[in-house]
Design an enzyme around this catalytic site. Structure first.
Site, PDB file in Angstrom:
ATOM      1  N   GLY A   1      -1.272   6.397  -3.048  1.00  0.00           N
ATOM      2  CA  GLY A   1      -2.368   6.103  -3.913  1.00  0.00           C
ATOM      3  C   GLY A   1      -3.718   5.414  -3.280  1.00  0.00           C
ATOM      4  N   HIS A   2      -2.924   3.989  -2.545  1.00  0.00           N
ATOM      5  CA  HIS A   2      -4.157   3.425  -1.876  1.00  0.00           C
ATOM      6  C   HIS A   2      -4.761   4.032  -0.826  1.00  0.00           C
ATOM      7  CE1 HIS A   2      -1.299  -0.039  -3.485  1.00  0.00           C
ATOM      8  NE2 HIS A   2      -2.570  -0.156  -4.105  1.00  0.00           N
TER       9      HIS A   2
ATOM     10  N   LEU B   1       0.809  -1.173  -0.250  1.00  0.00           N
ATOM     11  CA  LEU B   1       0.015  -0.059  -0.087  1.00  0.00           C
ATOM     12  C   LEU B   1       0.850   1.109   0.070  1.00  0.00           C
ATOM     13  CD1 LEU B   1      -2.820  -1.052   2.493  1.00  0.00           C
ATOM     14  CD2 LEU B   1      -2.755  -1.272   0.214  1.00  0.00           C
TER      15      LEU B   1
ATOM     16  N   GLN C   1      -3.841 -12.344 -12.792  1.00  0.00           N
ATOM     17  CA  GLN C   1      -3.961 -11.425 -13.432  1.00  0.00           C
ATOM     18  C   GLN C   1      -2.403 -10.969 -14.011  1.00  0.00           C
ATOM     19  OE1 GLN C   1      -5.296  -8.773 -10.396  1.00  0.00           O
ATOM     20  NE2 GLN C   1      -4.044  -7.289 -11.188  1.00  0.00           N
TER      21      GLN C   1
HETATM   22  O1  PAF Z   1      -5.599  -2.466  -9.084  1.00  0.00           O
HETATM   23  C1  PAF Z   1      -5.129  -3.567  -8.665  1.00  0.00           C
HETATM   24  O2  PAF Z   1      -4.471  -3.428  -7.717  1.00  0.00           O
HETATM   25  C2  PAF Z   1      -5.806  -4.763  -9.059  1.00  0.00           C
HETATM   26  O3  PAF Z   1      -5.771  -4.957 -10.445  1.00  0.00           O
HETATM   27  C3  PAF Z   1      -7.036  -5.188  -8.172  1.00  0.00           C
HETATM   28  C4  PAF Z   1      -8.200  -4.406  -8.640  1.00  0.00           C
HETATM   29  C5  PAF Z   1      -6.578  -5.033  -6.729  1.00  0.00           C
HETATM   30  C6  PAF Z   1      -7.568  -6.790  -8.595  1.00  0.00           C
HETATM   31  O4  PAF Z   1      -6.538  -7.672  -8.225  1.00  0.00           O
END
Ligand code: PAF
Length: 284
Positions: free
Chosen positions: A36-37, A33, A61
């Protein structure tokens, strides 16, 4: 702040909050984190009564050869940040919890996932939409928060939610930048000092686009050429794409006559960096 590692436990805790009439907000993350988060979490805390942050490095992903193994996982620090920002519940599932032993169901959004990052990261968006659909089904939030920095991701998720009639609202928050304009990202920690300097050119190229459109230039080809010119000042930077697309449909356009998404992706050393801005020509 509570921590839940299983879907059953998250469901119970969220159900209890909902039974007290609380509005539930979800900030999905892959951890590591940064500010931005934190901006997304702060917005969720402001808007909602019960905020869930999920921390899950989603393997589906990542494409072969990407940074899945090396992706930073500073869980202790992440939990401290969540605690400090007023998160109620952190969901830290295992891959087993999220995908079981044989996941056969996937969510794919057509068309919007073809250009930009979709071209260079085959299967990436299928992983993102599938994990987000799972998280939405597990947490059942009223609102979920995403960053504009991953502009294509935000567009794709909004479309998934609309097309599948998912009962939640998607809020997209503005990109947080370093003083030199570099968009804050977990992947910035892979950059050396020189690479960080070079990376500032990404935002300069996007600003150039904004400036040209503001000055009445509408021809996307010549704007893209000027943006590339700026990026070429850093020979170490390998351009993946520079594009200007319709901000809703992500279709190619020759002349800017509506709201567009100007987007850049580059490779710099160990890092793949993306950034974008929305540019509107305003009322004609
Ligand atoms: O943006 C991200 O960090 C990721 O793509 C997400 C939305 C948490 C999905 O794993």
């Amino acid at each position: 702040m509570e921590i839940a590692e299983t879907t059953t436990s998250v469901r119970e805790k969220v159900k209890a909050a909902r039974s007290q009439g609380k509005k539930i907000g979800l900030v999905p993350t892959m951890g590591a984190l940064h500010i931005g988060h934190i901006a997304l979490i702060e917005r969720a805390v402001q808007d909602c009564d019960f905020v869930v942050v999920s921390i899950f490095v989603n393997p589906t992903q990542f494409c072969p050869g990407e940074d899945l193994e090396n992706y930073p996982r500073p869980l202790e620090t992440d939990l401290e940040i969540c605690e400090k920002t007023g998160v109620d519940l952190v969901f830290t599932p295992t891959t087993e919890q999220m995908y079981g032993t044989a996941n056969l169901t996937w969510v794919t959004v057509d068309k919007l996932t073809e250009p930009l990052c979709g071209r260079f990261r085959p299967g990436h968006f299928r992983g993102v939409t599938t994990v987000c659909a799972k998280l939405f089904n597990i947490v059942l939030p009223d609102v979920a928060y995403f960053g504009q920095k991953d502009g294509q991701q935000a567009i794709v998720i909004k479309k998934m939610v609309a097309d599948l009639n998912m009962p939640l609202q998607i809020v997209v928050c503005t990109t947080i930048r370093e003083p030199d304009g570099l968009a804050v990202s977990s992947r910035n920690q892979y950059l050396t000092a020189q690479q960080k300097k070079d990376a500032a050119l990404i935002y300069q190229s996007l600003r150039k686009c904004e400036e040209l459109v503001g000055g009445g230039v509408t021809d996307t080809e010549s704007i893209i050429a000027e943006m590339r010119q700026i990026l070429s000042r850093a020979p170490a930077m390998e351009i993946e794409y520079v594009n200007i697309l319709d901000a809703e449909t992500l279709e190619q356009i020759d002349s800017i006559d509506r709201k567009v998404l100007a987007a850049v992706a580059v490779k710099l050393g160990q890092a793949r960096l993306i950034d974008n801005i929305l540019v509107d020509v305003g009322p004609q």
